[in-house]
Design an enzyme around this catalytic site. Sequence first.
Site, short mmCIF file in Angstrom:
data_model
loop_
_atom_site.label_atom_id
_atom_site.label_comp_id
_atom_site.label_asym_id
_atom_site.label_seq_id
_atom_site.Cartn_x
_atom_site.Cartn_y
_atom_site.Cartn_z
N CYS A 11 0.64 -1.15 -0.04
CA CYS A 11 -0.46 0.06 -0.09
C CYS A 11 1.00 0.74 0.04
O CYS A 11 1.93 0.72 0.00
CB CYS A 11 -0.67 -0.30 1.83
SG CYS A 11 -0.01 0.02 2.44
N CYS A 85 -1.49 1.85 -4.49
CA CYS A 85 -1.51 2.30 -4.69
C CYS A 85 -0.93 2.40 -6.17
O CYS A 85 -0.11 3.41 -6.97
CB CYS A 85 -0.02 1.57 -4.12
SG CYS A 85 0.45 -0.72 -4.81
N CYS A 89 3.87 -0.13 -8.18
CA CYS A 89 4.13 -1.36 -7.99
C CYS A 89 5.31 -2.06 -9.68
O CYS A 89 4.38 -2.34 -10.08
CB CYS A 89 2.87 -2.67 -7.51
SG CYS A 89 4.14 -4.47 -6.96
#
Length: 132
Positions: A11, A85, A89
């Site tokens: 997150c 997020c 990533c």
Amino acid sequence: MPGKPSVLFVCVHNAGRSQMAAAWLAHLAGDRVEVRSAGSDPGDAVNPAAVEAMAEVGIDISAEAPKVLTADAVRASDVCITMGCGDTCPVFPGKRYLDWDLADPAGQGVDAVRPIRDEIRTLVEGLIEEIA
């Protein structure tokens, strides 16, 4: 996933959702799963309301600290679970990616964090059925 599966929870601040998810997975799956968590922009400390909410169910995350998300952490994981997020990533072929749409506990009191904690537990229980 041959051997012990590895799960990375991500997150933004690695201070609430991902910490609770990692703690639930470690608690419920034990040593059957390798657990990591990280944040794309880690905070200074774990959210106190998340610490309190997890303590209410007998899980102590008070000693945890937010960690920065690295490409190595993603590379070393079989499953990468993101929680708000966005596209921060890193994506590697052959990895399984899941996005859990969970409310952000940042700035919330424990009363608001409890339902998030419980929703995460349900999601983690389903994950364990799939991978462990």
